[in-house]
Every structure is written in C-alpha cells, then in structure tokens.
Design a protein around this motif. Structure first.
Motif, PDB file in Angstrom:
ATOM      1  N   LEU A 359       0.833  -1.199   0.000  1.00  0.00           N
ATOM      2  CA  LEU A 359       0.000   0.000   0.000  1.00  0.00           C
ATOM      3  C   LEU A 359       0.867   1.249   0.000  1.00  0.00           C
ATOM      4  O   LEU A 359       1.741   1.418   0.864  1.00  0.00           O
ATOM      5  CB  LEU A 359      -0.914  -0.020   1.233  1.00  0.00           C
ATOM      6  N   GLN A 360       0.641   2.120  -0.948  1.00  0.00           N
ATOM      7  CA  GLN A 360       1.413   3.357  -1.049  1.00  0.00           C
ATOM      8  C   GLN A 360       1.019   4.294   0.091  1.00  0.00           C
ATOM      9  O   GLN A 360      -0.151   4.618   0.276  1.00  0.00           O
ATOM     10  CB  GLN A 360       1.141   4.037  -2.390  1.00  0.00           C
ATOM     11  N   PRO A 361       1.989   4.745   0.913  1.00  0.00           N
ATOM     12  CA  PRO A 361       1.632   5.667   2.006  1.00  0.00           C
ATOM     13  C   PRO A 361       1.260   7.048   1.473  1.00  0.00           C
ATOM     14  O   PRO A 361       1.499   7.373   0.312  1.00  0.00           O
ATOM     15  CB  PRO A 361       2.907   5.716   2.841  1.00  0.00           C
ATOM     16  N   LEU A 362       0.693   7.870   2.353  1.00  0.00           N
ATOM     17  CA  LEU A 362       0.302   9.229   1.990  1.00  0.00           C
ATOM     18  C   LEU A 362       1.500  10.161   2.043  1.00  0.00           C
ATOM     19  O   LEU A 362       2.373  10.034   2.913  1.00  0.00           O
ATOM     20  CB  LEU A 362      -0.775   9.738   2.953  1.00  0.00           C
ATOM     21  N   ALA A 363       1.523  11.106   1.131  1.00  0.00           N
ATOM     22  CA  ALA A 363       2.530  12.176   1.184  1.00  0.00           C
ATOM     23  C   ALA A 363       2.022  13.273   2.115  1.00  0.00           C
ATOM     24  O   ALA A 363       0.807  13.483   2.243  1.00  0.00           O
ATOM     25  CB  ALA A 363       2.774  12.741  -0.213  1.00  0.00           C
ATOM     26  N   PRO A 364       2.912  13.986   2.809  1.00  0.00           N
ATOM     27  CA  PRO A 364       2.454  15.006   3.769  1.00  0.00           C
ATOM     28  C   PRO A 364       1.653  16.139   3.131  1.00  0.00           C
ATOM     29  O   PRO A 364       0.848  16.773   3.803  1.00  0.00           O
ATOM     30  CB  PRO A 364       3.762  15.523   4.381  1.00  0.00           C
ATOM     31  N   ASP A 365       1.859  16.393   1.827  1.00  0.00           N
ATOM     32  CA  ASP A 365       1.113  17.477   1.181  1.00  0.00           C
ATOM     33  C   ASP A 365      -0.145  16.982   0.463  1.00  0.00           C
ATOM     34  O   ASP A 365      -0.784  17.747  -0.274  1.00  0.00           O
ATOM     35  CB  ASP A 365       2.003  18.230   0.192  1.00  0.00           C
ATOM     36  N   ALA A 366      -0.532  15.722   0.679  1.00  0.00           N
ATOM     37  CA  ALA A 366      -1.751  15.184   0.061  1.00  0.00           C
ATOM     38  C   ALA A 366      -2.965  15.954   0.574  1.00  0.00           C
ATOM     39  O   ALA A 366      -3.145  16.120   1.781  1.00  0.00           O
ATOM     40  CB  ALA A 366      -1.889  13.701   0.373  1.00  0.00           C
ATOM     41  N   ALA A 367      -3.804  16.439  -0.349  1.00  0.00           N
ATOM     42  CA  ALA A 367      -4.963  17.250   0.031  1.00  0.00           C
ATOM     43  C   ALA A 367      -6.041  16.387   0.684  1.00  0.00           C
ATOM     44  O   ALA A 367      -6.062  15.157   0.541  1.00  0.00           O
ATOM     45  CB  ALA A 367      -5.525  17.948  -1.199  1.00  0.00           C
ATOM     46  N   LEU A 368      -6.950  17.054   1.388  1.00  0.00           N
ATOM     47  CA  LEU A 368      -8.003  16.354   2.130  1.00  0.00           C
ATOM     48  C   LEU A 368      -8.811  15.400   1.240  1.00  0.00           C
ATOM     49  O   LEU A 368      -9.058  14.253   1.648  1.00  0.00           O
ATOM     50  CB  LEU A 368      -8.918  17.373   2.811  1.00  0.00           C
ATOM     51  N   PRO A 369      -9.251  15.799   0.031  1.00  0.00           N
ATOM     52  CA  PRO A 369     -10.000  14.852  -0.809  1.00  0.00           C
ATOM     53  C   PRO A 369      -9.192  13.603  -1.163  1.00  0.00           C
ATOM     54  O   PRO A 369      -9.735  12.506  -1.259  1.00  0.00           O
ATOM     55  CB  PRO A 369     -10.341  15.680  -2.051  1.00  0.00           C
ATOM     56  N   VAL A 370      -7.880  13.766  -1.356  1.00  0.00           N
ATOM     57  CA  VAL A 370      -7.025  12.620  -1.660  1.00  0.00           C
ATOM     58  C   VAL A 370      -6.962  11.676  -0.467  1.00  0.00           C
ATOM     59  O   VAL A 370      -7.054  10.454  -0.608  1.00  0.00           O
ATOM     60  CB  VAL A 370      -5.610  13.100  -2.056  1.00  0.00           C
ATOM     61  N   VAL A 371      -6.820  12.255   0.728  1.00  0.00           N
ATOM     62  CA  VAL A 371      -6.771  11.436   1.949  1.00  0.00           C
ATOM     63  C   VAL A 371      -8.088  10.700   2.135  1.00  0.00           C
ATOM     64  O   VAL A 371      -8.111   9.494   2.434  1.00  0.00           O
ATOM     65  CB  VAL A 371      -6.464  12.314   3.172  1.00  0.00           C
TER      66      VAL A 371
END
Length: 477
Positions: A359-371
């Motif tokens: 599973l690809q982790p989230l990047a810190p700048d990922a926007a709320l809709p992406v999360v």
C-alpha cells in the motif's frame, strides 16, 4: 393520610435513561431546571434537560414525567423536541446550584452544597427541591471527605440567589465522572462561560486535555485563555499533538510562542512540526505518535504496545515498522502490520515478516479529498504519512479525517434527526404546511412571570404553569 412521596437526590439522576411508556429509550437526563421563589420557600422543579440520541437537548416538563424509579425516568411518551434554552428566571441544578457556598440561617456558618433532593408534592403534579446536603467549611480540590456533612431543609440555608465568584466544581464533576470525554464536553458547552471556566479549572490536566479535544473551537480558546500560562502549557502537552497544533493555530502569534516555550522541548517540537503543514493536508491532519516498531520486534511486542489504554482505537488498529530511530520522524519506513494480522500469527513471529508493504503511504502534502479517497478505497481507519526520503512522519486516523470533513460547527449542533425516530413528537416542524401549527399542543410548564405574579396566582388557586405563552413561540395550553 397519604404517605409522603420519597425524596430523590439529584446526583442519582445524572445520566439516567429516559423511557416512554412502551419501554423505548428517548434520551438521558443531563440536568434539572428549577425556579427560585421568594422568601424561604423551596424552589419549584420545572423539568428535566434531556439529551436525545441526536445530542439535541430538550426540556421535559415534570408534568410529562410519569415516574422516577429504579434508575430510570418514565415519560408520557410525547416530547417537544425544540432545543432547550434557559430562561433568565431559571436555574440549572447541576450546573449552578451544586458546589455553591451558602450559609446556615441559624449559625451564619458557610457550607458547600454537595447535593439536593427533589420530591413530588402530595396530591399534586408539582415537584420541588426540599432538602440540601451540605458540608461545612470551604470547598477545595481533593477535600470531598473533609468537613462535617449534614442534610438540612431548604429554608435552613440562604445565599442561593446571590451571584458567586470562584464557585467550586467538585460535586458537579463527581456527578458526571463516568461520562466519556465527548459527553462531558457537551455538558461544558451548555454551561455559562463563568461556570465552564470553573469546571475546567477543577479538571486534572489529562481529563481537561481529552475534553478540550471534543469542544468547539470557540470554547477551546475561551477555556485555554482563562488558565494560567503554565497550566495551559501542561494541558497542551497532554493533548494529542495534532489537536494541540490546531488549537494553537487559532491563537495570536505572541501567545503561541509563549506557550510553546513553556512546553517540554520534545512536545513543543512535535507541535511546531505539525503547524508547518497546511491544515487540510495529510501533514496537517496526522498525529506524530503512532505505534512504531523496529524490524526485529515480535508480534508479542506489537500486541503489548497495542494494549496501551491511552491509545485511540484507530491508532491501535495497526503498527508501523521502520528502521531506527523508532520515533517520528523515523528512519526508512518498511510497512504496516494490521491488528487482525497480529492476532493470526504466533507471538514469536517477527513483525517485519508480516508487513503490508504494497500500500502506497500518503505524502504530507496530500490534500483532504485525496486522503478521504485513500481511506474509502482501502477501507482504512489509519494510514501512514511518509516524506520523500521514505521516513515515517506520522499517521492520519479516521477520527481526525472526519473532524475536517464535517461542517466547522458540527460540534455545536446536534446530529440530524431521523424522520422515523420513535415516540418523539416533532412539534417545532411544519405541520400540514403551516410552520408552528402544533405550538399550542403542549405546555412546557415553565413559568416566566415575575415572582410576585406567581405568588398571586398560587394564592388564587391557579396552576403555576403558564397559559397562552407567546414568548418566542413557546408552547402554551
């Protein structure tokens, strides 16, 4: 002669379930509403403040109470769901009468109110506060067992009608000590600003931190502003770093820096790091305190960490394996192990051998809709946040995601009422297309006339309830 009705001490009514005659629960008691009367006459108990399952607080007149027994309140089953609003002549028993310092009429000695009892008057539908349980001496933290206690008639004490500064909160907190943090936050939100500050000051740091995290933003700022700076810093340390960062972001820059300087350096560093990210990104949502293990840790080690009662269910749902250091920001992130997988393998198994690393982790700048899309796609309750170098920065949990997806004022409003909610009459909704068509169906039995007028009505044998109430569309008979 009819037997006297039993007295009920109000501390036994806190949080008690409220049922309709069919046995369906409609809510829980959160407070009692009383009206002080002139002279030494006992206050009249007007009704109960009931919190519905939707978190809306309504007024339940005592005339709609069939009985109070065996730890439950039985109603007639028809409720006015208009939101409760306290009137100027009314007093909240839990919120305003408990912990007051009053004086004994006979000796002029100061006593603290620990509890009061209510009783239904014989052959009448009225209830009144008849007795007061008090302790001699001044109230103070950790002094509940000190000082002589006694139960006296209402007429034996004086001082309830006076404005009091520095009112304690011991008895109120004892009444609600079993409440979850979110429910206690709801209690505080409905208190007056003065009383809210007094109760917050009486809570210990950890409990206050938990409650602050559940309060609306305005209440958080108000309470933190009333604390001494050293105490405010201690409470911020006890909060989850992401919640502390969100709260500090709403304060003036000078106040933020002073509070951060008073916090422990390691705690302040986590908060500063979170404040560097945009609020509605994975970095702004994440907590810096997930469960982090080294590759040589076993499943037994992981389960021992998961058992920590201070962890939220979402944070305890999975552990993250990284090369040292094992505190965020870590060395290289290797993968996550879900709680269910931990339960399926032997305790001596290395956690690194059961990692979910696809599973690809989230990047810190990922926007709320992406999360949000990530959580929905993979049915996650928590997700790692990893930077470009592969270091684990923290984890986003579903509760923090929901906090930012719901309307900003969601903590200040009740959940949406369901159309099919049983045994609750929606009197404040349009009927047959005419707003307020049912306003006259029920009497809320809450007098708002001046005290002298009420005395005159009683002398003429009239009901204490109001007839033809027109204030703000209140219900009348």
């Amino acid at each position: 002669m009819a037997a006297a009705a039993p007295r009920i001490f109000v501390s036994h009514l806190a949080g008690v379930a409220v049922f309709d005659p069919s046995g369906d629960q409609v809510g829980r008691v959160r407070d009692l509403v009383a009206m002080l009367r002139v002279g030494r006459r006992p206050p009249r108990l007007l009704g109960l403040v009931v919190e519905l399952s939707t978190r809306r607080r309504i007024f339940l007149p005592m005339t709609r109470v069939i009985g109070i027994e065996s730890g439950q309140v039985i109603t007639t089953g028809v409720l006015n769901v208009r939101r409760f609003e306290q009137r100027p002549t009314e007093r909240l028993v839990f919120g305003e009468l408990l912990d007051r310092r009053v004086r004994l009429v006979e000796t002029d000695e100061e006593v603290t109110v620990l509890d009061v009892s209510v009783q239904q008057l014989p052959a009448r539908r009225e209830w009144e506060i008849g007795r007061v349980f008090v302790r001699k001496g001044r109230s103070g933290t950790f002094r509940r067992t000190k000082g002589e206690t006694m139960t006296v008639d209402w007429s034996a004490v004086t001082g309830f009608s006076l404005e009091e500064h520095g009112q304690g909160a011991e008895s109120l907190l004892a009444t609600f000590e079993q409440l979850r943090a979110a429910d206690l936050a709801n209690v505080l939100h409905h208190l007056s600003p003065k009383r809210r500050g007094e109760v917050a000051a009486a809570l210990d740091d950890d409990r206050l931190a938990d409650v602050l995290e559940e309060l609306p933003e305005d209440d958080q700022i108000e309470i933190l502003g009333k604390l001494k700076e050293e105490r405010a810093a201690d409470v911020l340390e006890a909060m989850d770093p992401d919640d502390a960062a969100d709260l500090l972001a709403e304060l003036p820059e000078n106040d933020v820096e002073r509070l951060l300087m008073l916090m422990r350096p390691d705690e302040a560093a986590d908060v500063r790091r979170l404040m560097a990210y945009e609020e509605r990104t994975a970095g702004g949502l994440m907590t810096t305190e997930p469960i982090v293990l080294r590759p040589d840790a076993t499943i037994a080690d992981a389960l021992a960490r998961v058992r920590n009662p201070d962890l939220s269910p979402a944070l305890a749902a999975q552990v993250y394996v990284c090369r040292p250091p094992d505190e965020t920001p870590t060395g290289k992130y290797l993968g996550a192990a879900h709680f269910q997988r931990l339960l399926r393998d032997p305790p001596y198994t290395l956690v690194s051998s059961i990692l979910d690393d696809d599973l690809q982790p989230l990047a810190p700048d990922a926007a709320l809709p992406v999360v949000a899309g990530f959580f929905a796609t993979y049915d996650m309750v928590a997700a790692p946040v990893v930077d470009e170098s592969g270091s684990l920065l923290g984890a986003v949990t579903v509760d923090d995601l929901l906090d930012h997806m719901l309307p900003e004022d969601w903590r200040e409003t009740e959940f949406h009422l369901h159309e099919d909610e049983p045994h609750v009459e929606h009197l404040d909704e349009p009927q047959d297309g005419r707003p307020g068509d049912r306003d006259d169906d029920l009497d809320d039995d809450r007098g708002d006339d001046e005290e002298g007028d009420e005395e005159s009505d009683q002398e003429n044998g009239q009901e204490d309830g109001r007839e033809g109430v027109d204030e703000g569309g209140r219900d009348g008979v």
